[in-house]
Design an enzyme around this catalytic site. Structure first.
Site, short mmCIF file in Angstrom:
data_model
loop_
_atom_site.label_atom_id
_atom_site.label_comp_id
_atom_site.label_asym_id
_atom_site.label_seq_id
_atom_site.Cartn_x
_atom_site.Cartn_y
_atom_site.Cartn_z
CB SER A 32 -16.65 22.39 -30.29
OG SER A 32 -16.68 21.52 -31.41
CE1 TYR B 60 -5.76 -3.24 9.08
CE2 TYR B 60 -4.85 -5.44 8.79
CZ TYR B 60 -5.02 -4.15 8.34
OH TYR B 60 -4.48 -3.77 7.15
CD GLU C 216 -20.73 19.89 -19.91
OE1 GLU C 216 -19.89 19.13 -20.44
OE2 GLU C 216 -21.38 20.74 -20.56
CB SER D 98 -0.92 0.00 1.22
OG SER D 98 -0.16 -0.08 2.41
CE LYS E 268 -21.32 22.78 -28.72
NZ LYS E 268 -22.46 22.55 -27.88
CG HIS F 194 -42.79 20.07 -11.27
ND1 HIS F 194 -42.84 18.75 -10.89
CD2 HIS F 194 -43.42 20.78 -10.30
CE1 HIS F 194 -43.50 18.65 -9.74
NE2 HIS F 194 -43.86 19.88 -9.36
#
Ligand code: ARG
Length: 464
Positions: free
Chosen positions: A283, A323, A296, A29, A289, A162
């Site tokens: 774009s 553990y 996002e 790890s 664009k 809505h």
């Protein structure tokens, strides 16, 4: 094959062959938990101080250990430490290096502890620091929201339910809804700090230890409120990691909703807000664009934060108490969750700073969809003593009529309105204006500008 001494791990004495190469790589790890180096060295120093104080080890050996640990810290911070997979994890890498630097005295450091209490101590300390950093980032974002809100208390936009125009609201009031969510996020993270505030160090493998250790001393020195009360729970417990991931998931969810709102508001159909070019991308094929990629990413990465929480909950669900190696993967989950949320908070902050609301478009849209129909009902109740249901029915008829005539409610003449209820008077036209509607919502928590200004003052004080 005989294992060369140099390559031996601390537990190799009973082993006849070397660990499988593939398992060594997969089971190690170190590439993840090296992020715990500071906490590990800090906790080892405190542990050693306690061993000296309790006369469990000699002061001479103890001092050697502490100065060796300090050297290791410097080495790591300068980038002069080579972490090795063959020594599994951060704890054994550091112990191995300590042997190299100070010789056999290093063998006294691991008295009266185990990696099981060691790892959970380090991890709690790390989560504590990281929670404080997340709280700081949330604060920064809250400040930006306040700043933006202050400029737009009078900007009227349609509030949606809505995704349909519902009632006029202030853009500032809308933004401050997110301020409230972040306030709760902050509280959630702060509560976690209270919950995790117990030191597991000294629980050893699982049953405690026969040495006369002083757990109050280590707990205090490590900055915990008190030592944990059950050694088995101490090494088994990962609630604090789950709490961190849960608080992160909820915070990410809030920011995802904000991002989604912004994406909709920025769409060509809505055009309610624009982003500065710093927060847009182009774009490769469509030259016209400008895409809101950061928003996002905020929305999408919420999936990562949820995933980490789900993974840890699942790892824990069937785990017998104390553990098991399953627990090792808790760290990559929490580290990834932290990194993701921190970036999300930074992006959200930049996003808030970069938006410009389109006041005209907001007002125009607030005027569409009969958003003051409720105000008309309320007027009839208040001024004409109708029941709400009677008033609602009259309002519905007025909306139907306006729709047929392609008029907005405040474009209807008094005579037209009187057809639906004789006693309607000229006061009603003011009531149907969207700005007036917004400013009439003076109930506690409502969208009236006077309320918002009061809230802004209160919020500002709170943030200081
Ligand atoms: N690297 C291990 C972990 O992160 C440390 C604890 C190891 N304990 C053990 N009994 N193997 O969980």
């Amino acid at each position: 094959m005989k294992i060369k001494n140099k390559n031996k791990t601390v537990w190799s004495k009973r082993f006849k062959s070397q660990t499988s190469k593939s398992f060594q790589r997969i089971g190690a790890s170190i590439n993840t938990d090296k992020r715990l180096y500071k906490q590990d060295i800090f906790a080892s120093k405190i542990h050693t101080q306690m061993l000296i104080k309790q006369k469990i080890i000699s002061a001479k050996d103890g001092k050697k250990i502490i100065s060796g640990l300090e050297k290791i810290l410097k080495k790591i911070e300068k980038g002069n430490f080579s972490f090795k997979e063959k020594y599994e994890d951060i704890h054994l890498n550091i112990e191995k290096k300590l042997f190299e630097i100070i010789g056999p005295a290093a063998g006294h450091m691991h008295t009266a502890r185990s990696r099981n209490d060691q790892v959970v101590t380090d991890f709690k300390l790390w989560i504590k620091d990281s929670t404080k950093e997340i709280i700081h980032q949330i604060n920064e974002l809250m400040k930006s929201i306040l700043k933006k809100s202050e400029k737009y208390t009078d900007a009227t936009m349609p509030g949606l339910t809505h995704l349909k125009n519902a009632q006029p609201i202030s853009f500032a009031h809308y933004l401050l809804a997110y301020f409230e969510m972040l306030k709760r996020d902050k509280k959630r993270f702060k509560n976690n700090l209270i919950l995790l505030d117990e030191s597991p160090l000294g629980s050893a493998a699982l049953s405690g230890t026969s040495y006369k250790i002083d757990r109050n001393f280590t707990s205090k020195k490590l900055g915990f409120k008190k030592p944990t009360d059950n050694s088995i729970d101490s090494v088994s417990d990962r609630d604090f990691a789950i709490d961190f991931l849960y608080a992160s998931a909820v915070c990410a969810m809030h920011l995802s909703r904000l991002a989604e709102d912004f994406i909709i508001m920025n769409s060509d159909a809505y055009q309610l807000i624009s982003f500065s070019d710093r927060m847009l991308t182009g774009s490769s094929i469509m030259p016209q664009k400008k895409n809101p990629d950061p928003a996002e990413l905020i929305r999408g990465r919420t999936g990562i934060n949820y995933g980490k929480l789900n993974s840890l909950l699942t790892i824990m669900k069937g785990l017998p108490i104390s553990y098991f190696k399953d627990l090792q993967d808790d760290k990559s989950l929490v580290f990834d969750g932290y990194d993701t949320l921190k970036d999300t908070l930074i992006m959200a902050n930049e996003l808030i700073k970069s938006i410009t609301p389109n006041r005209n478009r907001m007002l125009k849209m607030a005027n569409e969809g009969y958003t003051t129909a409720t105000d008309l009902s309320d007027y009839l109740v208040r001024e004409k003593k109708l029941s709400f249901r009677e008033a609602y029915n009259i309002s519905s008829k007025v909306v139907n009529y306006a729709e047929k005539k392609s008029k907005k409610l405040d474009q209807l003449s008094l005579n037209e309105l009187k057809k639906f209820f004789k006693e309607i008077d000229s006061k009603v036209q003011k009531i149907l204006n969207v700005k007036n509607s917004m400013n009439s919502k003076i109930s506690h928590g409502g969208t009236a500008e006077q309320n918002i200004k009061k809230m802004l003052k209160k919020y500002k004080k709170e943030l200081k």
